[in-house]
Design an enzyme around this catalytic site. Structure first.
Site, PDB file in Angstrom:
ATOM      1  CD  GLU A 249      -2.491  -0.877   2.693  1.00 34.17           C
ATOM      2  OE1 GLU A 249      -2.713   0.040   3.118  1.00 34.17           O
ATOM      3  OE2 GLU A 249      -3.327  -2.083   3.043  1.00 34.17           O
ATOM      4  CE  LYS A 251       5.549   4.313   6.728  1.00 38.11           C
ATOM      5  NZ  LYS A 251       5.419   5.641   7.331  1.00 38.11           N
ATOM      6  NE  ARG A 256      -2.187   3.565  12.860  1.00 34.71           N
ATOM      7  CZ  ARG A 256      -1.568   2.356  13.042  1.00 34.71           C
ATOM      8  NH1 ARG A 256      -0.399   2.476  12.933  1.00 34.71           N
ATOM      9  NH2 ARG A 256      -2.028   1.172  12.996  1.00 34.71           N
ATOM     10  NE  ARG A 271       2.638   5.472  15.941  1.00 34.27           N
ATOM     11  CZ  ARG A 271       3.801   5.136  15.176  1.00 34.27           C
ATOM     12  NH1 ARG A 271       3.793   5.677  13.932  1.00 34.27           N
ATOM     13  NH2 ARG A 271       4.860   4.733  15.598  1.00 34.27           N
ATOM     14  CD  GLU A 301      -0.587   8.454   8.253  1.00 35.38           C
ATOM     15  OE1 GLU A 301      -0.932   7.664   9.107  1.00 35.38           O
ATOM     16  OE2 GLU A 301       0.452   9.005   8.353  1.00 35.38           O
ATOM     17  CG  PHE A 342      -4.278   2.072   6.546  1.00 40.53           C
ATOM     18  CD1 PHE A 342      -4.249   1.374   7.855  1.00 40.53           C
ATOM     19  CD2 PHE A 342      -3.771   3.483   6.731  1.00 40.53           C
ATOM     20  CE1 PHE A 342      -3.688   1.831   8.898  1.00 40.53           C
ATOM     21  CE2 PHE A 342      -3.393   3.973   8.004  1.00 40.53           C
ATOM     22  CZ  PHE A 342      -3.151   3.153   9.166  1.00 40.53           C
ATOM     23  NE  ARG A 419       8.111  -0.773  16.280  1.00 38.50           N
ATOM     24  CZ  ARG A 419       7.835   0.323  15.621  1.00 38.50           C
ATOM     25  NH1 ARG A 419       7.641   0.119  14.409  1.00 38.50           N
ATOM     26  NH2 ARG A 419       7.605   1.568  16.289  1.00 38.50           N
ATOM     27  CE  LYS A 425       9.165   1.772  10.129  1.00 37.31           C
ATOM     28  NZ  LYS A 425       8.743   2.512  11.142  1.00 37.31           N
TER      29      LYS A 425
HETATM   30  P1  AMP Z   1       6.492   4.778  10.897  1.00 35.74           P
HETATM   31  O1  AMP Z   1       5.722   6.106  11.687  1.00 35.74           O
HETATM   32  O2  AMP Z   1       7.344   5.272   9.884  1.00 35.74           O
HETATM   33  O3  AMP Z   1       6.947   3.735  11.661  1.00 35.74           O
HETATM   34  O4  AMP Z   1       5.320   4.128   9.877  1.00 35.74           O
HETATM   35  C1  AMP Z   1       4.039   3.659  10.306  1.00 35.74           C
HETATM   36  C2  AMP Z   1       3.033   4.672  10.308  1.00 35.74           C
HETATM   37  O5  AMP Z   1       2.809   5.120   8.527  1.00 35.74           O
HETATM   38  C3  AMP Z   1       1.664   4.229  10.478  1.00 35.74           C
HETATM   39  O6  AMP Z   1       1.523   4.435  12.050  1.00 35.74           O
HETATM   40  C4  AMP Z   1       0.743   5.115   9.812  1.00 35.74           C
HETATM   41  O7  AMP Z   1       0.695   6.246  10.354  1.00 35.74           O
HETATM   42  C5  AMP Z   1       1.293   5.405   8.646  1.00 35.74           C
HETATM   43  N1  AMP Z   1       0.794   4.899   7.243  1.00 35.74           N
HETATM   44  C6  AMP Z   1       0.747   5.548   6.148  1.00 35.74           C
HETATM   45  N2  AMP Z   1       0.181   4.914   5.117  1.00 35.74           N
HETATM   46  C7  AMP Z   1      -0.193   3.440   5.628  1.00 35.74           C
HETATM   47  C8  AMP Z   1      -0.642   2.310   5.196  1.00 35.74           C
HETATM   48  N3  AMP Z   1      -1.228   2.199   4.114  1.00 35.74           N
HETATM   49  N4  AMP Z   1      -1.033   1.314   6.258  1.00 35.74           N
HETATM   50  C9  AMP Z   1      -0.520   1.379   7.608  1.00 35.74           C
HETATM   51  N5  AMP Z   1      -0.132   2.696   8.169  1.00 35.74           N
HETATM   52  C10 AMP Z   1       0.353   3.547   7.345  1.00 35.74           C
END
Ligand code: AMP
Length: 586
Positions: A249, A251, A256, A271, A301, A342, A419, A425
């Site tokens: 998907e 990102k 969030r 979050r 998001e 999502f 996690r 990611k």
């Molecule tokens: P990170 O903040 O880099 O750890 O990445 C995780 C965050 O990406 C999640 O907490 C969401 O806020 C965001 N996110 C963006 N797009 C998506 C998606 N398609 N699915 C899940 N999380 C997403």
């Protein structure tokens, strides 16, 4: 239960730092407590009155506390203040002062846990005129009957400075030890992850044992702790880890949001489980019309978009909304957001957290009628590295920070609060900044909206194609203009106004105003990407797509010294793009 019993536990906790020992102390105490008190004990031990996601927070101003200590104990305010400056901890100050005055306290009633809890509740709830006085009176009332040791912890908790160092995980360990077996710890943790409410988990465990919380389901209004993603550096490793196939998907780079919907009632949680509802009334409204079922919990998001160019904006833009209560309406106009949904964790009474991803996705698609503001995340099932790579480039082109790969296996449940490798990611941590500015030609303009009503909202910018003698569009430019420059643009461009597009201009976009290519201005962008909507180097790098500049900004320099045919050429931009790719891959 007497408050003094809890204070003894606090003292024991403070004299140890070992997690096992802390767990032991707590577990023994939990076993002794009645079930209703247990709930309060769990909150109070973590320095709270309610679970994290409740908006009511403890946090009386130090000054008010010191004043109350002085008046209740009959001590000079200055002395209390001096002691506070020396000690820095409201608890110690309170304990010392009341120790000194102990003999003079005439009527003392033993404090119960309930009395302290209720007093703290009323202190937090007091609002409006006269509330300071009311808070002081309520606090004075309990302090009057407190022993010096009790006064110490009352002073700490009321100011929001409990700091016993008891983490959620320690409470979970202690609850498991007190009411279940070691093997059941995961059940207790899951109950916490789906409810975010340790007090509630504790009370249920106490009343009904482990069976009571095995049944614990997600509930609308109780935020679910967010599922988090691991990271891997390449699609190869991701696909290998996910058994050769995964849902990828976009990102999105935003905020969030977990939306709890019950009829027309909608609450948005962050979050970190904060209530965001009042910051995003536009999202609430949009969700209300897009949601087609009775009740549900959806995750997505929120991403800000530029009203003038429609581009997704960097995440920081959303932060303009925070703390702007008074000015929220204009913030909404300036920084409208879209939500990309999502996940669907609950629908019409059914808990979906234990269902596999694709089933949850189907539920999501069935209950949402997508609109301009409410969309579902861009998703593709991928089993080839090349496809993942191509999708990644598309995601970057569309203003996302990369991809999120999600397992589609049978066990791809929503793992609240943890996690793991069910979600991975993939974002390239590269700097793709364009270090060089470019000089672009103004070929069109778009009417302004919101604050820019009456002036141009964005200019349509082009490079010069020297081989064809044409001007090819590369971005909509809306940032970097001060109000004065913005106001002066229509008259500056009036001389080159045309009634239709200039024959030498190649554009797929319909501008509101067209100009003869003449004005050249300096622009700095974040990076060059592939775009189907711009015509620069069209079909030369990718079929049916051109090059675009992301996040372009006017540097403030009009290049009056340059004619339109001296602007940055298409060939130059193509070279810049290729060099940038080398940097990215390297
Ligand atoms: P990170 O903040 O880099 O750890 O990445 C995780 C965050 O990406 C999640 O907490 C969401 O806020 C965001 N996110 C963006 N797009 C998506 C998606 N398609 N699915 C899940 N999380 C997403």
């Amino acid at each position: 239960m007497l408050y003094g019993e809890l204070v003894k536990v606090y003292e024991a906790l403070e004299s140890t730092s070992g997690r096992l020992e802390m767990t032991d102390i707590l577990a023994k105490f939990f076993q002794m407590a009645d079930c209703e008190s247990l709930r309060k004990i769990v909150y109070l031990t973590q320095g709270q009155l309610y679970p994290d996601f409740y908006p009511q927070k403890l946090g009386l101003a130090d000054k008010l506390l010191l004043k109350t200590i002085a008046s209740t104990s009959g001590t000079n305010e200055k002395n209390v203040h001096e002691l506070w400056l020396k000690e820095g901890d409201p608890g110690t100050v309170s304990e010392r002062i009341f120790e000194e005055k102990r003999q003079t306290t005439l009527f003392s009633e033993t404090l119960t846990l309930n009395r302290v809890y209720e007093a703290l509740q009323r202190i937090t709830e007091a609002e409006g005129s006269g509330s300071q006085h009311q808070k002081m009176r309520l606090l004075s009332d309990v302090l009057h009957d407190a022993t010096p040791r009790e006064a110490k912890y009352i002073a700490r908790i009321v100011t929001g400075k409990m700091r016993l160092g008891v983490a959620d995980m320690t409470v979970i360990d202690a609850l498991s030890q007190a009411f279940a077996t070691k093997e059941d710890r995961d059940v207790v943790e899951r109950a916490f992850n789906v409810s975010s409410d340790l007090g509630k988990v504790g009370e249920r465990l106490c009343r009904n044992g482990i069976e009571g919380i095995k049944e614990m389901k997600v509930e609308i209004g109780n935020p679910i702790r967010a599922m988090l993603a691991e990271r891997l550096p390449s699609p190869f490793e991701i696909l290998e880890r996910m058994g050769g196939r995964a849902a990828f998907e976009y990102k999105y780079d935003g905020v969030r949001v977990q939306a709890h919907i019950e009829g027309k009632e909608i609450t948005l949680f962050s979050r970190r489980l904060e209530d965001l509802t009042s910051q995003f009334p536009d999202v609430v409204k949009a969700l209300r019309s897009a949601f087609r079922s009775k009740s549900g919990i959806l995750e997505g998001e929120c991403v800000p978009v530029d009203i003038n160019t429609g581009e997704m904006l960097p995440f920081q833009e959303v932060s303009h909304r925070r703390g702007r209560k008074h000015d929220l309406t204009s913030a909404i106009e300036e920084y409208p957001v879209r939500i990309f949904l999502f996940d669907c964790l609950h629908l019409d009474g059914e808990d979906l957290t234990n269902k596999p991803l694709l089933e949850r996705r189907r539920a999501l698609e069935s209950c949402v009628q997508t609109t301009d503001e409410v969309r579902t995340s861009e998703m593709r099932i991928v089993d080839k590295i090349e496809d993942a790579d191509a999708f990644f480039q598309e995601a970057l082109r569309d203003g996302c920070e990369g991809l999120m790969a999600k397992s589609v296996a049978d066990d791809s449940v929503y793992r609240a609060g943890s996690r793991g490798f069910l979600w991975i990611k993939y974002k390239k941590e590269y700097k793709s900044e364009m270090t060089d500015t470019v000089d672009l030609v103004v070929v069109g303009a778009f009417a302004g909206r919101g604050r820019r009503k009456g002036v141009y909202g964005a200019l349509l910018m082009a490079t010069y194609n020297g081989e064809e003698d044409t001007f090819e569009t590369v971005c909509k430019l809306g940032s970097g203009f001060d109000d004065q420059t913005l106001a002066s643009l229509p008259s500056k461009l009036e001389v080159s106004r045309l009634s239709e597009k200039h024959p030498k201009v190649h554009s797929k976009l319909e501008a509101d105003f067209w100009f003869e290519p003449s004005m050249v201005i300096e622009v700095l962008g974040a990076e060059i990407t592939i775009s189907p909507i711009h015509t620069c180097a069209y079909s030369r790098i990718r079929k049916d797509a051109g090059l675009a500049i992301r996040f372009p900004r006017f540097t403030g320099r009009f290049r009056d010294d340059k004619g339109p045919r001296e602007a940055t050429t298409t060939a130059e931009l193509e070279t810049m793009y290729k060099n940038q790719l080398k940097k990215v891959d390297g």
